[in-house]
Design an enzyme around this catalytic site. Structure first.
Site, short mmCIF file in Angstrom:
data_model
loop_
_atom_site.label_atom_id
_atom_site.label_comp_id
_atom_site.label_asym_id
_atom_site.label_seq_id
_atom_site.Cartn_x
_atom_site.Cartn_y
_atom_site.Cartn_z
N CYS A 90 0.96 -1.36 0.04
CA CYS A 90 0.32 0.06 0.11
C CYS A 90 0.81 1.14 -0.09
CB CYS A 90 -1.07 0.22 1.30
SG CYS A 90 -2.09 1.46 1.29
N CYS A 105 -6.25 -4.09 6.73
CA CYS A 105 -7.47 -3.25 6.65
C CYS A 105 -8.42 -3.78 5.80
CB CYS A 105 -6.91 -1.94 6.07
SG CYS A 105 -6.34 -1.82 4.42
#
Length: 392
Positions: A95, A193
């Protein structure tokens, strides 16, 4: 602005430092009604609203940018593919590499901004020649330089981390409370997440077709069966469901995941000791070593919350070997030799190299070499070519 306390305080500090600041929240999921559960998950609808409230108090413009498609392709799909290949990926590294300091930074620069400012606990230090270096935060307990190890020299030139010199997270929370931020006592997010319930095995099971295969010991004996190799990672102890106890009565751990043969190899804990790791996908955070082909002393860290371990590293050239199975093309790799064996290292993890407090660079681990020698007494035959772990 993720919607947490760190990014809110970082934005406020950037404003007070005289910068023109715009708050941006990244929408990384298109699932309607996505909500945060306690400290699990991030980038949710609730987080977006928390970020906007903080931006309003600071007095800066606030936007939500949709990066959900890029996030799915570069992070989620990559996560699935890596597990399917028998590797253990780190989605937070991907990410930062692909979204926050690539897609986001590219868009920001295209719009005329100079830098991306985040609430990561890390520091940027400029040397005597004006070169920027990535260093650990002053509060090592909260240091997040490991997950930023993928940043390049060019990305560091457009990055800001206002919290790097902060002595503690408690100080950041106190500052947030003084500023009137509602997130002052918001729990830190953890886990992956996009898997907020923490059930990675169940999540993968819905996306990778299950395929029954054998669980083997190091001698090649079948001990049981699994319902999908994707559910196992190197170092795992629980969930093996092996009916036959080990001869020494000790627990067994996952040593290898072999996707081509769909087998999982288990063995004693001591067999998890690794004396060498290497990766072809390596980068330098700032200036590269002048002569990386010469062995140099360093520390290596293989997990976000692991301790750094003394090691030596060098970039080596590996010649082509068309007779290997599968054939090996000529390539270079960053090879790292820890002073003491590392435990539970899995291909797909990220090895971050430090020199003192400075992040020198990183590599995605492609291969490992066991510290436990292969002998006719403990392993029958060579390790199959599809194995990512080389026992030597």
């Amino acid at each position: 602005m993720s919607g947490g306390v760190d990014s809110a305080v970082a934005a406020a500090r950037a404003v007070e430092a005289g910068h023109e600041v715009v708050g941006v929240h990244l929408a990384l999921s298109r699932m309607p009604g996505t909500l945060r559960t306690g400290s699990r998950g991030c980038c949710t609808v609730e987080d977006s609203m928390d970020a906007q409230r903080a931006a309003n108090i600071i007095g800066i413009p606030y936007y939500v940018w949709d990066f959900s498609e890029r996030f799915k392709l570069d992070v989620v799909d990559d996560f699935i593919a890596e597990y399917a290949a028998g590797r253990t990926p780190n989605p937070c590294m991907r990410c930062n590499e692909k979204i926050k300091f690539a897609a986001l930074l590219e868009k920001a620069i295209a719009l005329g901004f100079d830098a991306v400012c985040t609430g990561h606990y890390a520091s940027i230090v400029t040397d005597a020649d004006g070169n920027r270096e990535l260093h650990r935060a002053s509060a090592w307990a909260k240091d997040q330089s490991y997950v930023l190890g993928v940043l390049t020299k060019e990305q560091l030139a457009h990055s800001m981390f206002p919290l790097g010199a902060t002595p503690s997270k408690a100080e950041v929370r106190a500052e947030a409370a003084e500023r009137g931020f509602s997130v002052a006592n918001k729990p830190d997010s953890y886990d992956i997440c996009f898997i907020p319930d923490g059930d990675t095995r169940g999540w993968l099971g819905e996306r990778v077709p299950p395929a029954t295969g054998d669980i083997l010991d190091r001698e090649g004996n079948t001990l049981g069966q699994h319902e999908g190799a994707v559910a196992f990672t190197v170092g795992q102890r629980k969930g093996l469901s092996i009916g036959t106890p080990a001869a020494d009565g000790k627990p067994r751990f996952v040593l290898e995941v072999r996707p081509i043969t769909n087998t999982v190899v288990v063995g004693p804990k001591e067999a998890l000791a690794i004396k060498e790791i290497a990766g072809t996908k390596f980068t330098w955070a700032g200036l590269a070593p002048e002569h990386p082909e010469i062995e140099f002393a360093c520390d290596v860290q293989i997990r976000a919350h692991a301790d750094p371990e003394p090691a030596v590293a060098q970039v080596i050239s590996v010649p082509a070997d068309p007779t290997a199975t599968p054939p090996v093309e000529a390539h270079t790799e960053l090879r790292i030799l820890p002073t003491e064996p590392l435990t539970g290292v899995a291909p797909g993890q990220t090895a971050v190299v430090y020199v003192g407090t400075r992040v020198l660079g990183q590599c995605t681990i492609d291969r490992t070499v066991s510290a436990v020698p292969v002998t006719s007494d403990n392993v029958a035959g060579p390790v199959p070519a599809d194995s990512a772990t080389i026992n030597a």
